[in-house]
Design a protein around this motif. Sequence first.
Motif, PDB file in Angstrom:
ATOM      1  N   LEU A   1       0.828  -1.203   0.000  1.00  0.00           N
ATOM      2  CA  LEU A   1       0.000   0.000   0.000  1.00  0.00           C
ATOM      3  C   LEU A   1       0.864   1.255   0.000  1.00  0.00           C
ATOM      4  O   LEU A   1       0.587   2.215  -0.723  1.00  0.00           O
ATOM      5  CB  LEU A   1      -0.919   0.005   1.221  1.00  0.00           C
ATOM      6  N   GLU A   2       1.918   1.243   0.794  1.00  0.00           N
ATOM      7  CA  GLU A   2       2.796   2.418   0.889  1.00  0.00           C
ATOM      8  C   GLU A   2       3.659   2.570  -0.368  1.00  0.00           C
ATOM      9  O   GLU A   2       3.770   3.664  -0.937  1.00  0.00           O
ATOM     10  CB  GLU A   2       3.685   2.300   2.123  1.00  0.00           C
ATOM     11  N   ASP A   3       4.273   1.471  -0.803  1.00  0.00           N
ATOM     12  CA  ASP A   3       5.198   1.549  -1.935  1.00  0.00           C
ATOM     13  C   ASP A   3       4.497   1.878  -3.246  1.00  0.00           C
ATOM     14  O   ASP A   3       5.116   2.399  -4.177  1.00  0.00           O
ATOM     15  CB  ASP A   3       5.965   0.230  -2.083  1.00  0.00           C
ATOM     16  N   SER A   4       3.209   1.585  -3.328  1.00  0.00           N
ATOM     17  CA  SER A   4       2.443   1.899  -4.535  1.00  0.00           C
ATOM     18  C   SER A   4       1.836   3.295  -4.495  1.00  0.00           C
ATOM     19  O   SER A   4       1.152   3.701  -5.438  1.00  0.00           O
ATOM     20  CB  SER A   4       1.321   0.869  -4.716  1.00  0.00           C
ATOM     21  N   GLN A   5       2.056   4.026  -3.400  1.00  0.00           N
ATOM     22  CA  GLN A   5       1.490   5.367  -3.202  1.00  0.00           C
ATOM     23  C   GLN A   5      -0.040   5.348  -3.091  1.00  0.00           C
ATOM     24  O   GLN A   5      -0.688   6.382  -3.242  1.00  0.00           O
ATOM     25  CB  GLN A   5       1.920   6.319  -4.323  1.00  0.00           C
ATOM     26  N   SER A   6      -0.609   4.172  -2.833  1.00  0.00           N
ATOM     27  CA  SER A   6      -2.032   4.124  -2.497  1.00  0.00           C
ATOM     28  C   SER A   6      -2.259   4.756  -1.143  1.00  0.00           C
ATOM     29  O   SER A   6      -3.295   5.379  -0.888  1.00  0.00           O
ATOM     30  CB  SER A   6      -2.521   2.668  -2.487  1.00  0.00           C
ATOM     31  N   VAL A   7      -1.284   4.580  -0.259  1.00  0.00           N
ATOM     32  CA  VAL A   7      -1.280   5.199   1.064  1.00  0.00           C
ATOM     33  C   VAL A   7      -0.055   6.095   1.139  1.00  0.00           C
ATOM     34  O   VAL A   7       1.079   5.627   1.036  1.00  0.00           O
ATOM     35  CB  VAL A   7      -1.233   4.128   2.165  1.00  0.00           C
ATOM     36  N   CYS A   8      -0.299   7.382   1.286  1.00  0.00           N
ATOM     37  CA  CYS A   8       0.798   8.351   1.379  1.00  0.00           C
ATOM     38  C   CYS A   8       0.198   9.674   1.869  1.00  0.00           C
ATOM     39  O   CYS A   8      -1.031   9.816   1.942  1.00  0.00           O
ATOM     40  CB  CYS A   8       1.490   8.550   0.021  1.00  0.00           C
ATOM     41  N   GLY A   9       1.050  10.621   2.188  1.00  0.00           N
ATOM     42  CA  GLY A   9       0.555  11.909   2.663  1.00  0.00           C
ATOM     43  C   GLY A   9      -0.352  12.592   1.663  1.00  0.00           C
ATOM     44  O   GLY A   9      -1.335  13.236   2.025  1.00  0.00           O
ATOM     45  N   LYS A  10      -0.053  12.423   0.391  1.00  0.00           N
ATOM     46  CA  LYS A  10      -0.849  13.044  -0.671  1.00  0.00           C
ATOM     47  C   LYS A  10      -2.269  12.515  -0.700  1.00  0.00           C
ATOM     48  O   LYS A  10      -3.213  13.220  -1.064  1.00  0.00           O
ATOM     49  CB  LYS A  10      -0.150  12.804  -2.007  1.00  0.00           C
ATOM     50  N   SER A  11      -2.443  11.249  -0.305  1.00  0.00           N
ATOM     51  CA  SER A  11      -3.768  10.628  -0.318  1.00  0.00           C
ATOM     52  C   SER A  11      -4.553  10.920   0.952  1.00  0.00           C
ATOM     53  O   SER A  11      -5.718  10.520   1.067  1.00  0.00           O
ATOM     54  CB  SER A  11      -3.631   9.108  -0.485  1.00  0.00           C
ATOM     55  N   GLY A  12      -3.929  11.597   1.910  1.00  0.00           N
ATOM     56  CA  GLY A  12      -4.598  11.846   3.189  1.00  0.00           C
ATOM     57  C   GLY A  12      -4.365  10.747   4.202  1.00  0.00           C
ATOM     58  O   GLY A  12      -4.912  10.784   5.305  1.00  0.00           O
ATOM     59  N   TRP A  13      -3.545   9.751   3.829  1.00  0.00           N
ATOM     60  CA  TRP A  13      -3.150   8.668   4.727  1.00  0.00           C
ATOM     61  C   TRP A  13      -1.630   8.755   4.909  1.00  0.00           C
ATOM     62  O   TRP A  13      -0.879   8.314   4.043  1.00  0.00           O
ATOM     63  CB  TRP A  13      -3.480   7.302   4.133  1.00  0.00           C
ATOM     64  N   GLN A  14      -1.167   9.279   6.010  1.00  0.00           N
ATOM     65  CA  GLN A  14       0.263   9.336   6.281  1.00  0.00           C
ATOM     66  C   GLN A  14       0.605   8.276   7.313  1.00  0.00           C
ATOM     67  O   GLN A  14       0.096   8.297   8.432  1.00  0.00           O
ATOM     68  CB  GLN A  14       0.663  10.712   6.813  1.00  0.00           C
ATOM     69  N   ALA A  15       1.428   7.319   6.928  1.00  0.00           N
ATOM     70  CA  ALA A  15       1.797   6.256   7.857  1.00  0.00           C
ATOM     71  C   ALA A  15       2.375   6.849   9.141  1.00  0.00           C
ATOM     72  O   ALA A  15       3.214   7.746   9.112  1.00  0.00           O
ATOM     73  CB  ALA A  15       2.806   5.320   7.201  1.00  0.00           C
ATOM     74  N   ALA A  16       1.891   6.337  10.277  1.00  0.00           N
ATOM     75  CA  ALA A  16       2.384   6.751  11.602  1.00  0.00           C
ATOM     76  C   ALA A  16       2.291   5.540  12.526  1.00  0.00           C
ATOM     77  O   ALA A  16       1.626   5.561  13.559  1.00  0.00           O
ATOM     78  CB  ALA A  16       1.573   7.927  12.146  1.00  0.00           C
ATOM     79  N   HIS A  17       2.963   4.456  12.130  1.00  0.00           N
ATOM     80  CA  HIS A  17       2.886   3.199  12.861  1.00  0.00           C
ATOM     81  C   HIS A  17       3.562   3.333  14.218  1.00  0.00           C
ATOM     82  O   HIS A  17       4.667   3.877  14.331  1.00  0.00           O
ATOM     83  CB  HIS A  17       3.557   2.081  12.059  1.00  0.00           C
ATOM     84  N   GLY A  18       2.887   2.823  15.235  1.00  0.00           N
ATOM     85  CA  GLY A  18       3.442   2.857  16.580  1.00  0.00           C
ATOM     86  C   GLY A  18       4.184   1.569  16.894  1.00  0.00           C
ATOM     87  O   GLY A  18       3.657   0.471  16.683  1.00  0.00           O
ATOM     88  N   LEU A  19       5.404   1.696  17.405  1.00  0.00           N
ATOM     89  CA  LEU A  19       6.222   0.546  17.798  1.00  0.00           C
ATOM     90  C   LEU A  19       6.572   0.654  19.272  1.00  0.00           C
ATOM     91  O   LEU A  19       6.831   1.750  19.778  1.00  0.00           O
ATOM     92  CB  LEU A  19       7.522   0.495  16.994  1.00  0.00           C
ATOM     93  N   TRP A  20       6.601  -0.479  19.962  1.00  0.00           N
ATOM     94  CA  TRP A  20       7.105  -0.512  21.332  1.00  0.00           C
ATOM     95  C   TRP A  20       8.371  -1.355  21.339  1.00  0.00           C
ATOM     96  O   TRP A  20       8.363  -2.526  20.987  1.00  0.00           O
ATOM     97  CB  TRP A  20       6.075  -1.091  22.297  1.00  0.00           C
TER      98      TRP A  20
END
Length: 373
Positions: A36-55
């Motif tokens: 999803l990210e590498d295809s630019q289906s999900v990106c800041g331009k689409s209104g979806w900016q990845a912000a994955h939480g890691l512990w």
Amino acid sequence: MSLQIIHSLSAVNAKDWDALLPNAQPFLRHAFLSALEDSQSVCGKSGWQAAHGLWVENGKLLAALPAYRKQHSSGEYVFDYQWAHACQRVGIAYYPKLLGAVPFIPVSGPRLLGDPAAASKLLQALTLRLAKDGLSGAHINFTDHLADKLLADCDGWMERIGCQFHWHNPGFADFEDFLQTLTARKRKQLRKERAQIAQQGFAFDWREGHELSEADWDFIYACYAQTYRVRGQRPYLTRLFFSLLSERMALAIRVVLASQGGQKQAMALSLTDGKNLYGRWWGCLAEWNGLHFETCLYQGMDYAIAQGLHEFDAGAQGEHKLLRGFRPTLTRSWHYLCHDGLRQAVRHFLAEERRAVQGYMDEAQTLLPYRQD
């Protein structure tokens, strides 16, 4: 010990991420989310900016939440437009917000990944920094039982319920065996619907990911995009996503192609984890009476029976599935809102909505087409 926010899944080793997953459901796998990210289906331009939480503790990844900073509410399937509009009217900023979900996929499953104790720490740390990060709140959609338990024990999180329709296969020998569980009137209706498609000369061909060429994917994408264009909308997914999905997750892909006179006319794309079938996207090049039901529902039921799959989740839409044997199934999402007034208003709304959804599900049970004997 620390909470880390990453803006690309490429920052995490695929094996480390997938090791957190409790089951084989495909949608949380590194391969799917990174496609999803590498295809630019999900990106800041689409209104979806990845912000994955890691512990992370002592350099080891123990828990994660796949999450996105959202500038709108499209593609979520848990609708909060009323909340956003109410905020706009009184001057409260609703966007950006944090969404824990699989983009564009209304399938219940793991959300708080990894060790439960570490996931609980992640969740607490995440809520503490929402306001600092300029976020109105956090939302986690289509949760599994583990996430439900963790979220129920956390202060401030509000549960929201919804309803989908899933088909269950207790071990039918074939589609006719399933039909015998229905009332006579419904058996007749379903046979008639399938016969109409056969009389129009349609043939159906199931293929796995490795059996699909780029030309096949061109056709699949054209059908997928057409379902949005007829409604005047832009497709969520790019063409590149499907090629990346085929490259990275071919074993999970199942596509049924509908042809008439040797010419492909429609398709339905599903994913499987070996136990369940998840119908995701469909499309056709022209409108044919009954083709949607056959391609998206009956073909999937046939396939689930033939492969011994336990459950068929054909997507988010509703009542037409109910009348074909898909049972009402409860879904859950959880919501944390920073603004006190908004939180109290939403809490009241959710209490009223819960009663309505539970009433709807009770009524839906009475409309199922199964014989009562």
